[in-house]
Design a protein around this motif. Sequence first.
Motif, mmCIF file in Angstrom:
data_model
loop_
_atom_site.group_PDB
_atom_site.id
_atom_site.type_symbol
_atom_site.label_atom_id
_atom_site.label_comp_id
_atom_site.label_asym_id
_atom_site.label_seq_id
_atom_site.Cartn_x
_atom_site.Cartn_y
_atom_site.Cartn_z
ATOM 1 N N UNK A 1 -58.379 -108.687 -0.756
ATOM 2 C CA UNK A 1 -58.877 -107.805 -1.822
ATOM 3 C C UNK A 1 -58.088 -108.011 -3.108
ATOM 4 N N UNK A 2 -56.770 -108.158 -2.999
ATOM 5 C CA UNK A 2 -55.936 -108.414 -4.177
ATOM 6 C C UNK A 2 -56.316 -109.760 -4.792
ATOM 7 N N UNK A 3 -56.447 -110.770 -3.939
ATOM 8 C CA UNK A 3 -56.814 -112.104 -4.425
ATOM 9 C C UNK A 3 -58.164 -112.071 -5.138
ATOM 10 N N UNK A 4 -59.150 -111.391 -4.518
ATOM 11 C CA UNK A 4 -60.479 -111.302 -5.111
ATOM 12 C C UNK A 4 -60.451 -110.613 -6.473
ATOM 13 N N UNK A 5 -59.596 -109.626 -6.620
ATOM 14 C CA UNK A 5 -59.544 -108.867 -7.877
ATOM 15 C C UNK A 5 -58.740 -109.574 -8.971
ATOM 16 N N UNK A 6 -57.613 -110.200 -8.596
ATOM 17 C CA UNK A 6 -56.708 -110.758 -9.604
ATOM 18 C C UNK A 6 -56.659 -112.292 -9.616
ATOM 19 N N UNK A 7 -57.272 -112.937 -8.627
ATOM 20 C CA UNK A 7 -57.354 -114.395 -8.637
ATOM 21 C C UNK A 7 -56.112 -115.131 -8.179
ATOM 22 N N UNK A 8 -55.100 -114.426 -7.773
ATOM 23 C CA UNK A 8 -53.898 -115.086 -7.239
ATOM 24 C C UNK A 8 -53.190 -114.133 -6.302
ATOM 25 N N UNK A 9 -52.465 -114.717 -5.406
ATOM 26 C CA UNK A 9 -51.652 -113.907 -4.514
ATOM 27 C C UNK A 9 -50.553 -114.787 -3.947
ATOM 28 N N UNK A 10 -49.486 -114.914 -4.692
ATOM 29 C CA UNK A 10 -48.379 -115.769 -4.294
ATOM 30 C C UNK A 10 -47.336 -114.915 -3.573
#
Length: 126
Positions: free
Chosen positions: A33-42
């Motif tokens: 969900x975070x990736x979908x919303x902000x486009x990154x998740x490092x």
Amino acid sequence: MTKNDVLVQQGQRLHENIGEHIGIELGAKMVKDYYDRFGENKAHFVGRTVIEKILAQPDCIGINMYKALNAKGEQTYVFVGVDKRGKAILEYTAVNDNGTLSKEIGMVANKFSPQKPGDGWFEWSF
């Protein structure tokens, strides 16, 4: 924020048992969900030694994790030990080998290792 939200927050006491196992399905959903919303998740890796040093400080019941930027402008985190009043442990009193008291600087941790795809780190797959 409403008055009720403030009252709920004020009514919560900090303790060492805050947090819970949420399972891989919910964890993966939250990361996606975070990736979908902000486009990154490092992810950033922090070793056991630093975590144990923070938790070993007198009166430490947990760790606050703050989103931060490093000197290169990259996202990272800063970890700080917290006491039961919610106060950051920035210094504490310790007894020296000769029995005298001294002030010690609290652990404020960073220098984590950012994970890079393909270098052997566990990666969430979406």
